[in-house]
Write a protein that holds these residues in place. Structure first.
Motif, PDB file in Angstrom:
ATOM      1  N   THR A   1      19.694   8.190   5.563  1.00  0.00           N
ATOM      2  CA  THR A   1      18.588   7.257   5.370  1.00  0.00           C
ATOM      3  C   THR A   1      18.532   6.763   3.933  1.00  0.00           C
ATOM      4  O   THR A   1      18.972   7.428   2.997  1.00  0.00           O
ATOM      5  CB  THR A   1      17.235   7.902   5.719  1.00  0.00           C
ATOM      6  N   ASP A   2      17.970   5.585   3.767  1.00  0.00           N
ATOM      7  CA  ASP A   2      17.742   4.970   2.460  1.00  0.00           C
ATOM      8  C   ASP A   2      16.242   4.929   2.186  1.00  0.00           C
ATOM      9  O   ASP A   2      15.433   5.105   3.104  1.00  0.00           O
ATOM     10  CB  ASP A   2      18.296   3.540   2.454  1.00  0.00           C
ATOM     11  N   PRO A   3      15.856   4.697   0.938  1.00  0.00           N
ATOM     12  CA  PRO A   3      14.434   4.503   0.652  1.00  0.00           C
ATOM     13  C   PRO A   3      13.904   3.301   1.444  1.00  0.00           C
ATOM     14  O   PRO A   3      14.667   2.373   1.729  1.00  0.00           O
ATOM     15  CB  PRO A   3      14.426   4.213  -0.850  1.00  0.00           C
ATOM     16  N   PRO A   4      12.608   3.303   1.806  1.00  0.00           N
ATOM     17  CA  PRO A   4      11.587   4.292   1.421  1.00  0.00           C
ATOM     18  C   PRO A   4      11.504   5.508   2.368  1.00  0.00           C
ATOM     19  O   PRO A   4      10.901   6.499   2.015  1.00  0.00           O
ATOM     20  CB  PRO A   4      10.298   3.494   1.489  1.00  0.00           C
TER      21      PRO A   4
ATOM     22  N   ARG B   1      12.317  13.433   2.259  1.00  0.00           N
ATOM     23  CA  ARG B   1      12.696  14.391   1.220  1.00  0.00           C
ATOM     24  C   ARG B   1      11.465  15.105   0.662  1.00  0.00           C
ATOM     25  O   ARG B   1      11.513  16.304   0.371  1.00  0.00           O
ATOM     26  CB  ARG B   1      13.461  13.680   0.102  1.00  0.00           C
ATOM     27  N   LYS B   2      10.374  14.373   0.522  1.00  0.00           N
ATOM     28  CA  LYS B   2       9.144  14.984   0.008  1.00  0.00           C
ATOM     29  C   LYS B   2       8.652  16.069   0.957  1.00  0.00           C
ATOM     30  O   LYS B   2       8.209  17.137   0.526  1.00  0.00           O
ATOM     31  CB  LYS B   2       8.078  13.910  -0.186  1.00  0.00           C
ATOM     32  N   LEU B   3       8.733  15.823   2.241  1.00  0.00           N
ATOM     33  CA  LEU B   3       8.328  16.819   3.224  1.00  0.00           C
ATOM     34  C   LEU B   3       9.237  18.048   3.178  1.00  0.00           C
ATOM     35  O   LEU B   3       8.770  19.189   3.152  1.00  0.00           O
ATOM     36  CB  LEU B   3       8.353  16.216   4.629  1.00  0.00           C
ATOM     37  N   ILE B   4      10.531  17.819   3.155  1.00  0.00           N
ATOM     38  CA  ILE B   4      11.479  18.925   3.194  1.00  0.00           C
ATOM     39  C   ILE B   4      11.474  19.706   1.883  1.00  0.00           C
ATOM     40  O   ILE B   4      11.703  20.919   1.865  1.00  0.00           O
ATOM     41  CB  ILE B   4      12.889  18.392   3.537  1.00  0.00           C
ATOM     42  N   ASN B   5      11.186  19.039   0.785  1.00  0.00           N
ATOM     43  CA  ASN B   5      11.128  19.715  -0.514  1.00  0.00           C
ATOM     44  C   ASN B   5      10.138  20.871  -0.526  1.00  0.00           C
ATOM     45  O   ASN B   5      10.287  21.810  -1.317  1.00  0.00           O
ATOM     46  CB  ASN B   5      10.730  18.724  -1.611  1.00  0.00           C
ATOM     47  N   SER B   6       9.150  20.808   0.354  1.00  0.00           N
ATOM     48  CA  SER B   6       8.139  21.863   0.373  1.00  0.00           C
ATOM     49  C   SER B   6       8.739  23.212   0.726  1.00  0.00           C
ATOM     50  O   SER B   6       8.152  24.252   0.433  1.00  0.00           O
ATOM     51  CB  SER B   6       7.025  21.509   1.377  1.00  0.00           C
TER      52      SER B   6
ATOM     53  N   CYS C   1      24.106  12.965  -7.102  1.00  0.00           N
ATOM     54  CA  CYS C   1      23.030  12.606  -8.026  1.00  0.00           C
ATOM     55  C   CYS C   1      22.224  11.490  -7.379  1.00  0.00           C
ATOM     56  O   CYS C   1      22.603  10.941  -6.345  1.00  0.00           O
ATOM     57  CB  CYS C   1      23.578  12.173  -9.386  1.00  0.00           C
ATOM     58  N   GLY C   2      21.101  11.165  -7.986  1.00  0.00           N
ATOM     59  CA  GLY C   2      20.273  10.095  -7.442  1.00  0.00           C
ATOM     60  C   GLY C   2      19.524  10.514  -6.198  1.00  0.00           C
ATOM     61  O   GLY C   2      19.193  11.694  -6.010  1.00  0.00           O
ATOM     62  N   GLU C   3      19.260   9.569  -5.333  1.00  0.00           N
ATOM     63  CA  GLU C   3      18.442   9.781  -4.137  1.00  0.00           C
ATOM     64  C   GLU C   3      18.954  10.927  -3.272  1.00  0.00           C
ATOM     65  O   GLU C   3      18.173  11.681  -2.691  1.00  0.00           O
ATOM     66  CB  GLU C   3      18.404   8.497  -3.289  1.00  0.00           C
ATOM     67  N   HIS C   4      20.267  11.058  -3.156  1.00  0.00           N
ATOM     68  CA  HIS C   4      20.846  12.028  -2.228  1.00  0.00           C
ATOM     69  C   HIS C   4      21.406  13.257  -2.931  1.00  0.00           C
ATOM     70  O   HIS C   4      22.284  13.927  -2.376  1.00  0.00           O
ATOM     71  CB  HIS C   4      21.927  11.353  -1.389  1.00  0.00           C
ATOM     72  N   SER C   5      20.922  13.560  -4.117  1.00  0.00           N
ATOM     73  CA  SER C   5      21.351  14.817  -4.745  1.00  0.00           C
ATOM     74  C   SER C   5      20.975  15.978  -3.836  1.00  0.00           C
ATOM     75  O   SER C   5      19.982  15.932  -3.102  1.00  0.00           O
ATOM     76  CB  SER C   5      20.706  14.978  -6.118  1.00  0.00           C
ATOM     77  N   CYS C   6      21.769  17.030  -3.869  1.00  0.00           N
ATOM     78  CA  CYS C   6      21.655  18.115  -2.895  1.00  0.00           C
ATOM     79  C   CYS C   6      20.316  18.833  -2.983  1.00  0.00           C
ATOM     80  O   CYS C   6      19.948  19.351  -4.045  1.00  0.00           O
ATOM     81  CB  CYS C   6      22.794  19.100  -3.112  1.00  0.00           C
ATOM     82  N   LEU C   7      19.604  18.884  -1.866  1.00  0.00           N
ATOM     83  CA  LEU C   7      18.322  19.589  -1.798  1.00  0.00           C
ATOM     84  C   LEU C   7      18.484  21.079  -2.052  1.00  0.00           C
ATOM     85  O   LEU C   7      17.629  21.717  -2.668  1.00  0.00           O
ATOM     86  CB  LEU C   7      17.699  19.400  -0.409  1.00  0.00           C
TER      87      LEU C   7
END
Length: 421
Positions: free
Chosen positions: A97-100, A106-111, A354-360
């Motif tokens: 996926t791309d932004p937005p 990513r914000k959800l999974i970052n939790s 790096c960038g949007e898809h840097s490894c979670l």
């Protein structure tokens, strides 16, 4: 639609006698670094005629593509393209996926990947590592990839997702099938593996949705309950994340451990340095990531015409970022870029993207590797090859399938174990 490639008219064509087969799984499973070095010097934005895609060799070019998702999309596929088949896409998955939408997912999974949550896993990781190493008989040889490198990340993922850790062998079969579709030795069909994986995790998700595991604190439970601006992850989002974590969290970390150990075998002075100074192990893990680049590449699709280093990349053409080349770029890493240096600092490698898809899961991978190398180097004072190293035939993650070694135990294993923590 990929069109035939035209270089910018003003560009003087540079001849390469035998263009490296950048579309071939065998190329990445071998030693691609001499070809990378040649291309960085002669044709750093190179066209692969056989499969019709651009390959990027230079660090700054790869950073540029990675940090400009509006120009270079992940939604049309992230693997080296093959004109015989459509580039596989799992629509809606974080990695495609791309932004937005990507930012929301990513914000959800970052939790579930906060620094605190990763840090509390260390005792379990160390117990897993010690269990694997306890089973090794130093008097004989052992299969390092299967018996040491593989169990730690696979069991950790089982733990993270709330699955019984005895299922780790099944997890590994699924993971191998997902990344090894070009490898004739991988028996399980990719699509069969995906179906089995989905069925397995559908049951685990349902248990958390209906409250049967209400008090569970595993990552899957955290993600089921996670909410941002009133939005939660759907079952499909969760299933796709499970697949991503299984592949990204298992294959890459296991290969980091195996390839990092192989690098130490090939550089005995660096091995001795780490044994004498175990405080360097975190720095060494970063160098293993740079030097071995467990993920060989990822691909993006140009959303409009873009010129790079005098080459015209047309809208709709694929661009493959060769991380292994970027991580040895002389312009970034200097005259020692081709050398293993476990003291290298700073080390701005791109092994995690790096960038949007840097490894979670970058921090988790670092922790797993650090713990394993602490335990391994404290116990064994010598490791040597005992047979041929076999790599998986894959373009993105050419993993280590077999790596027989012989190990010699440290003279005082009790003191060594205490030093490892």
């Amino acid at each position: 639609m990929i069109s035939a490639i035209p270089p910018v008219a003003s560009l003087a064509q540079k001849e390469i006698a035998l263009p490296p087969p950048l579309h071939s799984p065998a190329f990445y499973a071998g030693d691609p670094f001499p070809a990378y070095r040649e291309l960085r010097a002669t044709d750093p934005v190179t066209w692969n005629e056989e499969h019709g895609f651009w390959a990027l060799l230079k660090y700054e070019d790869i950073r540029y593509v990675s940090t400009n998702p509006a120009l270079f999309s992940s939604a049309r596929g992230i693997t080296v393209p093959d004109p015989a088949i459509e580039n596989p896409v799992m629509e809606g998955s974080l990695i495609f996926t791309d932004p937005p939408r990507h930012r929301r997912l990513r914000k959800l999974i970052n939790s579930g990947f906060t620094r605190r949550q990763v840090a509390i896993l260390e005792p379990k990781l160390r117990a897993f590592a010690r269990t694997a190493l306890d089973a090794i008989d130093p008097a004989g040889g052992t299969e390092f990839a299967e018996r040491i490198a593989a169990p730690l990340p696979t069991r950790m993922i089982a733990e993270l997702l709330g699955a019984p850790d005895e299922d780790w062998e099944q997890f590994r079969r699924w993971s191998d099938a997902a990344v090894g579709m070009d490898d004739p030795d991988v028996e399980l069909d990719t699509f069969t593996a995906m179906g089995e994986l989905y069925q397995y995790f559908e049951k685990l998700i349902a248990l958390r949705r209906n409250g049967a595991l209400r008090d569970s604190d595993d990552l899957l439970s955290v993600l089921v309950a996670a909410e941002v601006d009133g939005v939660r992850l759907s079952d499909q989002d969760l299933l796709q994340f499970c697949l991503l974590l299984l592949v990204a969290g298992n294959e890459t970390t296991r290969n980091l451990i195996a390839l990092g150990t192989l690098a130490l075998i090939e550089h005995p002075q660096q091995f001795r340095l780490l044994r004498e100074h175990p405080e360097l192990i975190p720095t060494a893990v970063e160098e293993f990531l740079r030097y071995t680049s467990p993920v060989a590449n990822m691909t993006r699709c140009a959303t409009r015409d873009v010129e790079m280093r005098g080459r015209l990349i047309r809208e709709g053409q694929y661009v493959t970022m060769l991380y292994g080349s970027a991580n040895r770029d002389e312009d970034i890493f200097g005259p020692t870029s081709e050398q293993l240096d476990v003291t290298r600092n700073p080390n701005p490698h791109l092994a995690f993207g790096c960038g949007e898809h840097s490894c979670l899961g970058a921090q988790l991978a670092r922790l797993e590797a650090r713990v394993l190398f602490e335990e391994l180097l404290a116990r064994f004072e010598h490791i040597e090859p005992a047979g041929e190293v076999l790599r998986m035939q894959a373009t993105m993650v050419p993993g280590v399938r077999a790596m027989p070694v012989r190990l010699r135990a440290a003279t005082d294993p009790r003191r060594a174990k205490a030093r490892a923590g």
